[in-house]
Design an enzyme around this catalytic site. Structure first.
Site, PDB file in Angstrom:
ATOM      1  N   ARG A 125       0.854  -1.185   0.000  1.00 48.82           N
ATOM      2  CA  ARG A 125       0.000   0.000   0.000  1.00 48.82           C
ATOM      3  C   ARG A 125       0.887   1.231   0.000  1.00 48.82           C
ATOM      4  O   ARG A 125       1.732   1.389   0.874  1.00 48.82           O
ATOM      5  CB  ARG A 125      -0.921   0.031   1.227  1.00 48.82           C
ATOM      6  CG  ARG A 125      -2.120   0.992   1.029  1.00 48.82           C
ATOM      7  CD  ARG A 125      -2.946   1.180   2.293  1.00 48.82           C
ATOM      8  NE  ARG A 125      -2.157   1.859   3.293  1.00 48.82           N
ATOM      9  CZ  ARG A 125      -2.091   1.497   4.583  1.00 48.82           C
ATOM     10  NH1 ARG A 125      -2.779   0.479   5.022  1.00 48.82           N
ATOM     11  NH2 ARG A 125      -1.332   2.163   5.418  1.00 48.82           N
ATOM     12  N   GLU A 128       4.594   7.125   2.545  1.00 51.43           N
ATOM     13  CA  GLU A 128       5.458   5.945   2.662  1.00 51.43           C
ATOM     14  C   GLU A 128       4.919   4.826   1.782  1.00 51.43           C
ATOM     15  O   GLU A 128       3.773   4.874   1.317  1.00 51.43           O
ATOM     16  CB  GLU A 128       5.556   5.465   4.113  1.00 51.43           C
ATOM     17  CG  GLU A 128       4.236   4.943   4.664  1.00 51.43           C
ATOM     18  CD  GLU A 128       4.385   4.019   5.866  1.00 51.43           C
ATOM     19  OE1 GLU A 128       5.493   3.563   6.162  1.00 51.43           O
ATOM     20  OE2 GLU A 128       3.351   3.737   6.492  1.00 51.43           O
ATOM     21  N   ASN A 143       4.277   0.807   1.983  1.00 51.71           N
ATOM     22  CA  ASN A 143       4.223  -0.315   2.923  1.00 51.71           C
ATOM     23  C   ASN A 143       4.418  -1.633   2.195  1.00 51.71           C
ATOM     24  O   ASN A 143       3.651  -1.959   1.281  1.00 51.71           O
ATOM     25  CB  ASN A 143       2.852  -0.345   3.614  1.00 51.71           C
ATOM     26  CG  ASN A 143       2.601   0.916   4.423  1.00 51.71           C
ATOM     27  OD1 ASN A 143       3.121   1.080   5.515  1.00 51.71           O
ATOM     28  ND2 ASN A 143       1.816   1.836   3.868  1.00 51.71           N
ATOM     29  N   SER A 168      -2.453  -3.075   5.923  1.00 56.16           N
ATOM     30  CA  SER A 168      -3.744  -3.486   6.485  1.00 56.16           C
ATOM     31  C   SER A 168      -4.926  -2.735   5.876  1.00 56.16           C
ATOM     32  O   SER A 168      -4.770  -1.795   5.118  1.00 56.16           O
ATOM     33  CB  SER A 168      -3.722  -3.298   7.997  1.00 56.16           C
ATOM     34  OG  SER A 168      -3.435  -1.962   8.289  1.00 56.16           O
ATOM     35  N   LYS A 188      11.910   3.185   5.812  1.00 57.84           N
ATOM     36  CA  LYS A 188      11.925   4.626   5.544  1.00 57.84           C
ATOM     37  C   LYS A 188      13.303   5.083   5.085  1.00 57.84           C
ATOM     38  O   LYS A 188      13.430   6.008   4.282  1.00 57.84           O
ATOM     39  CB  LYS A 188      11.432   5.366   6.778  1.00 57.84           C
ATOM     40  CG  LYS A 188       9.952   5.041   6.991  1.00 57.84           C
ATOM     41  CD  LYS A 188       9.380   5.496   8.281  1.00 57.84           C
ATOM     42  CE  LYS A 188       7.875   5.267   8.300  1.00 57.84           C
ATOM     43  NZ  LYS A 188       7.478   3.875   8.495  1.00 57.84           N
ATOM     44  N   LYS A 230      11.563  10.662  11.279  1.00 58.23           N
ATOM     45  CA  LYS A 230      11.029   9.289  11.317  1.00 58.23           C
ATOM     46  C   LYS A 230      12.114   8.261  11.637  1.00 58.23           C
ATOM     47  O   LYS A 230      13.119   8.192  10.949  1.00 58.23           O
ATOM     48  CB  LYS A 230      10.428   8.930   9.949  1.00 58.23           C
ATOM     49  CG  LYS A 230       9.262   9.793   9.531  1.00 58.23           C
ATOM     50  CD  LYS A 230       8.607   9.220   8.275  1.00 58.23           C
ATOM     51  CE  LYS A 230       7.409  10.042   7.879  1.00 58.23           C
ATOM     52  NZ  LYS A 230       6.684   9.427   6.740  1.00 58.23           N
ATOM     53  N   GLU A 266       7.307   0.872  11.927  1.00 60.56           N
ATOM     54  CA  GLU A 266       6.011   0.807  11.242  1.00 60.56           C
ATOM     55  C   GLU A 266       4.907   0.732  12.285  1.00 60.56           C
ATOM     56  O   GLU A 266       5.147   0.350  13.423  1.00 60.56           O
ATOM     57  CB  GLU A 266       5.926  -0.477  10.393  1.00 60.56           C
ATOM     58  CG  GLU A 266       6.989  -0.627   9.331  1.00 60.56           C
ATOM     59  CD  GLU A 266       6.863   0.381   8.227  1.00 60.56           C
ATOM     60  OE1 GLU A 266       5.728   0.785   7.924  1.00 60.56           O
ATOM     61  OE2 GLU A 266       7.900   0.782   7.673  1.00 60.56           O
ATOM     62  N   GLY A 267       3.710   1.054  11.862  1.00 59.17           N
ATOM     63  CA  GLY A 267       2.555   0.802  12.717  1.00 59.17           C
ATOM     64  C   GLY A 267       2.002   2.013  13.427  1.00 59.17           C
ATOM     65  O   GLY A 267       1.056   1.906  14.197  1.00 59.17           O
ATOM     66  N   ARG A 277      -7.872   7.295   4.665  1.00 57.64           N
ATOM     67  CA  ARG A 277      -7.908   7.445   6.122  1.00 57.64           C
ATOM     68  C   ARG A 277      -8.020   8.923   6.434  1.00 57.64           C
ATOM     69  O   ARG A 277      -7.299   9.740   5.858  1.00 57.64           O
ATOM     70  CB  ARG A 277      -6.650   6.863   6.760  1.00 57.64           C
ATOM     71  CG  ARG A 277      -6.676   5.350   6.856  1.00 57.64           C
ATOM     72  CD  ARG A 277      -5.367   4.804   7.337  1.00 57.64           C
ATOM     73  NE  ARG A 277      -4.288   5.172   6.431  1.00 57.64           N
ATOM     74  CZ  ARG A 277      -3.000   5.018   6.714  1.00 57.64           C
ATOM     75  NH1 ARG A 277      -2.631   4.545   7.876  1.00 57.64           N
ATOM     76  NH2 ARG A 277      -2.088   5.360   5.833  1.00 57.64           N
TER      77      ARG A 277
HETATM   78  P1  ADP Z   1       4.034   4.399   9.896  1.00 49.08           P
HETATM   79  O1  ADP Z   1       4.915   3.389   9.271  1.00 49.08           O
HETATM   80  O2  ADP Z   1       4.136   4.434  11.368  1.00 49.08           O
HETATM   81  O3  ADP Z   1       2.627   4.306   9.376  1.00 49.08           O
HETATM   82  P2  ADP Z   1       4.179   6.871   8.390  1.00 49.08           P
HETATM   83  O4  ADP Z   1       5.352   7.362   7.666  1.00 49.08           O
HETATM   84  O5  ADP Z   1       3.057   6.381   7.553  1.00 49.08           O
HETATM   85  O6  ADP Z   1       4.653   5.778   9.442  1.00 49.08           O
HETATM   86  O7  ADP Z   1       3.656   8.019   9.334  1.00 49.08           O
HETATM   87  C1  ADP Z   1       2.541   7.865  10.188  1.00 49.08           C
HETATM   88  C2  ADP Z   1       1.556   8.982   9.959  1.00 49.08           C
HETATM   89  O8  ADP Z   1       2.180  10.246  10.206  1.00 49.08           O
HETATM   90  C3  ADP Z   1       1.018   9.073   8.551  1.00 49.08           C
HETATM   91  O9  ADP Z   1      -0.099   8.230   8.371  1.00 49.08           O
HETATM   92  C4  ADP Z   1       0.661  10.548   8.431  1.00 49.08           C
HETATM   93  O10 ADP Z   1      -0.598  10.816   8.994  1.00 49.08           O
HETATM   94  C5  ADP Z   1       1.725  11.214   9.285  1.00 49.08           C
HETATM   95  N1  ADP Z   1       2.851  11.637   8.436  1.00 49.08           N
HETATM   96  C6  ADP Z   1       3.914  10.881   8.083  1.00 49.08           C
HETATM   97  N2  ADP Z   1       4.751  11.568   7.281  1.00 49.08           N
HETATM   98  C7  ADP Z   1       4.209  12.781   7.126  1.00 49.08           C
HETATM   99  C8  ADP Z   1       4.609  13.955   6.411  1.00 49.08           C
HETATM  100  N3  ADP Z   1       5.730  13.994   5.725  1.00 49.08           N
HETATM  101  N4  ADP Z   1       3.784  15.024   6.473  1.00 49.08           N
HETATM  102  C9  ADP Z   1       2.643  15.007   7.181  1.00 49.08           C
HETATM  103  N5  ADP Z   1       2.226  13.933   7.883  1.00 49.08           N
HETATM  104  C10 ADP Z   1       2.989  12.834   7.862  1.00 49.08           C
HETATM  105 MG    MG Z   2       1.945   4.701   7.503  1.00 45.01          MG
END
Ligand code: ADP
Ligand code: MG
Length: 549
Positions: free
Chosen positions: A203, A219, A221, A226, A384, A438, A442-443, A525
């Site tokens: 995803r 990102e 996945n 999920s 990441k 970051k 994950e998660g 989402r």
């Molecule tokens: P995870 O692997 O924990 O899902 P993500 O990179 O998807 O990590 O980050 C988790 C959440 O943080 C994302 O679903 C989003 O809502 C927010 N987020 C992540 N990166 C950004 C960004 N560059 N700008 C704004 N919000 C972000």
């Molecule tokens: Mg994410």
């Protein structure tokens, strides 16, 4: 900065009527991995507008002008959500809750201790948006078009063991979890083991940046992507609601694109199972010991069984360690049963490996001939750090020949940097609100935002340690804010929300033959705009679908 919403007036609520749904808002989520504030804090703390079924007495938004500006920038709102009649909303909420209960749009209720272990016990509707969120069709098409290109990229990156090891070498020194994954990867490289059949259920997540009008990737996945199961149901729910209430709302259900993520993921798993070519073998889902998102997984298994007659078993990593056996020919047996496909819905977080037992299980599976979804290489390719390395100049070109494809991918890359880049760390200390920091996790609930970015960077600088290699820096994306009705625990609230679009994709290949490389439905989402994190399972967001504009 995104459009703020500090000026919400609080509301008084006449709670009554449907007792099943008038519980206080919960303060925590149904996920094990919730380490941040929930989407809906307790009523006392809540500045949000609350709608309770029965009597509505909803707050009005004081800062409407500001919000409308945000919406205008994102395109016209699909419906004036300030203007919808409260009585109509009540009816739609009621219908949405009935529909969810009857159609399996469910998660385990965290208030019931057994709900994470025993299906059919302690169920509650999944957190959902009442109506679909508008999304411009051109960006939707762009996101769909990117799916097979990303699939191919990840496959090629996964084959370059040296690139993965080199890119993560500094991270390995300071991040014990990534280090263990890399150790398994090294062992597989030493064995010179080739994964001939490779399956990815992915995803890719995006946000639409309001200012630049760019669709930017959050990102990609590669493990445990999920909500394919529940995401499809939300699409069905929204279509049903618009069929029933579309005229009143001025909305057309046909503007919600169909969502076949469950069917296509099941198809990919079934095709992988066929390639493995052992009719007696099963597909195994690697699960956490407690899983409140089990119905999302069961949807996939049910379709796999009903449509393709492939049986699944569910095992934790500890169970795999105690019941697993690797035969000399590479066959992987669990409880004496041959496993064709291992599908991970666990194993992506340190918490999934509380002892050596779980790591042994991961290695054993990796050494076997079972098809891993994902393999250790696919897992690492989705980190990441690798996302950041791929965004460096001339790196995509190492993996993809087509200039057109690399240009398409690059267009959706946000700014991504390693902390070695001192100009960027300086900028991030000056303007931390423009960045997200970051770690390799994950998660949900792991990222660092705002002043914490500054504090963490200053601490790392002061300590002069190599811990900086555990993180990447990313440009913060600011999507437009729009008023949305969010339902959790039977309670509907109107709030200012932002959305993240996830596009599923499946990739299956056997040696030189690509059997499947398709975009497979989507997941929207939506979360209150004041929340940094976006995980549904982690309690920050609700499941949603899109209304094409
Ligand atoms: P995870 O692997 O924990 O899902 P993500 O990179 O998807 O990590 O980050 C988790 C959440 O943080 C994302 O679903 C989003 O809502 C927010 N987020 C992540 N990166 C950004 C960004 N560059 N700008 C704004 N919000 C972000
Ligand atoms: Mg994410």
């Amino acid at each position: 900065m995104g459009v703020g919403h500090s000026s919400l007036s609080s509301c008084s609520v006449d709670s009554l009527c449907i007792t099943a749904f008038i519980a206080q808002p919960k303060t925590t989520s149904f996920s094990n991995s919730n380490r941040q504030k929930p989407l809906f804090p307790t009523k006392k703390q809540s500045p949000f507008a609350v709608l309770k079924i029965g009597t509505l007495n909803c707050a009005r938004v004081a800062g409407e002008m500001e919000i409308e500006k945000g919406i205008a920038a994102a395109g016209k709102p699909i419906v004036d959500r300030h203007g919808i009649d409260d009585g109509l909303i009540q009816k739609i909420v009621y219908d949405a809750l009935v529909w969810s209960s009857l159609h399996g749009l469910l998660v385990g209720d965290r208030n019931d201790q057994r709900s994470g272990k025993l299906p059919g016990v302690g169920m509650v509707h999944a957190p959902i948006a009442l109506l679909p969120t508008s999304f411009p069709e051109s960006y939707w098409k762009q996101a769909c078009e990117l799916a097979p290109i990303f699939n191919e990229l990840i496959d090629r990156v996964s084959l370059d063991g040296k690139f993965l090891q080199d890119s993560l070498a500094r991270t390995k020194k300071v991040d014990a979890f990534t280090s263990r994954l890399l150790d398994i990867h090294s062992k597989i490289l030493e064995m010179n083991k080739k994964e001939e059949i490779r399956l990815g259920l992915h995803r890719s997540d995006y946000m639409l940046d309001e200012k630049t009008k760019l669709l930017l990737q959050i990102e990609f996945n590669t493990i445990s992507s999920s909500f394919a199961g529940l995401g499809c149901l939300v699409t069905d729910l929204h279509r049903t609601l618009l069929n029933d209430y579309g005229e009143d709302l001025g909305l057309d259900s046909k503007r919600i694109p169909g969502n076949t993520a469950t069917g296509q993921f099941a198809e990919a798993l079934a095709k992988a199972w066929t390639e493995y070519n052992n009719p007696r073998a099963v597909a195994m889902i690697v699960v956490q010991t407690e899983e409140r998102n089990m119905y999302d997984q069961h949807w996939l298994c049910t379709v796999l069984k009903e449509r393709y007659n492939v049986r699944t078993i569910r095992k934790t990593l500890a169970e795999i360690d105690s019941e697993g056996q690797l035969l000399p020919d590479g066959t992987f047996l669990v409880g004496g049963q041959a496993v064709a496909v291992v599908y991970f819905r666990a194993g992506y977080a340190p918490i999934d490996y509380p002892s050596e037992s779980e790591w042994r299980a991961r290695l054993l599976m990796e050494q076997s001939s079972a098809i891993k979804c994902p393999s250790i290489s696919y897992h690492l390719a989705g980190t990441k750090k690798i996302q950041q390395e791929l965004a460096k100049p001339n790196v995509l070109e190492r993996f993809l020949e087509s200039k057109e494809d690399t240009a398409k991918l690059r267009k959706c890359f946000a700014g991504l940097w390693s902390l070695v880049d001192s100009d960027i760390t300086k900028k991030a200390i000056e303007k931390p609100e423009l960045f997200v920091m970051k770690p390799q996790r994950e998660g949900g609930g792991n990222n660092i935002y705002g002043d914490d970015v500054k504090e963490t960077l200053l601490r790392l600088q002061k300590e002069g340690s190599e811990e900086d290699a555990a993180y990447i820096l990313m440009q913060r994306i600011f999507p437009a804010v729009s008023p949305t009705f969010l339902i959790r625990d039977g309670i509907c609230r109107k709030d200012h929300a932002i959305s993240e679009l996830g596009v599923y994709s499946a990739y299956l290949r056997n040696k030189e033959s690509v059997i499947m490389n398709d975009q497979c439905g989507y997941l929207m989402r939506t979360k209150v705009s004041s929340s940094n994190e976006g995980g549904v399972a982690a309690g920050f967001a609700v499941l949603d679908s899109i209304y094409l504009t």
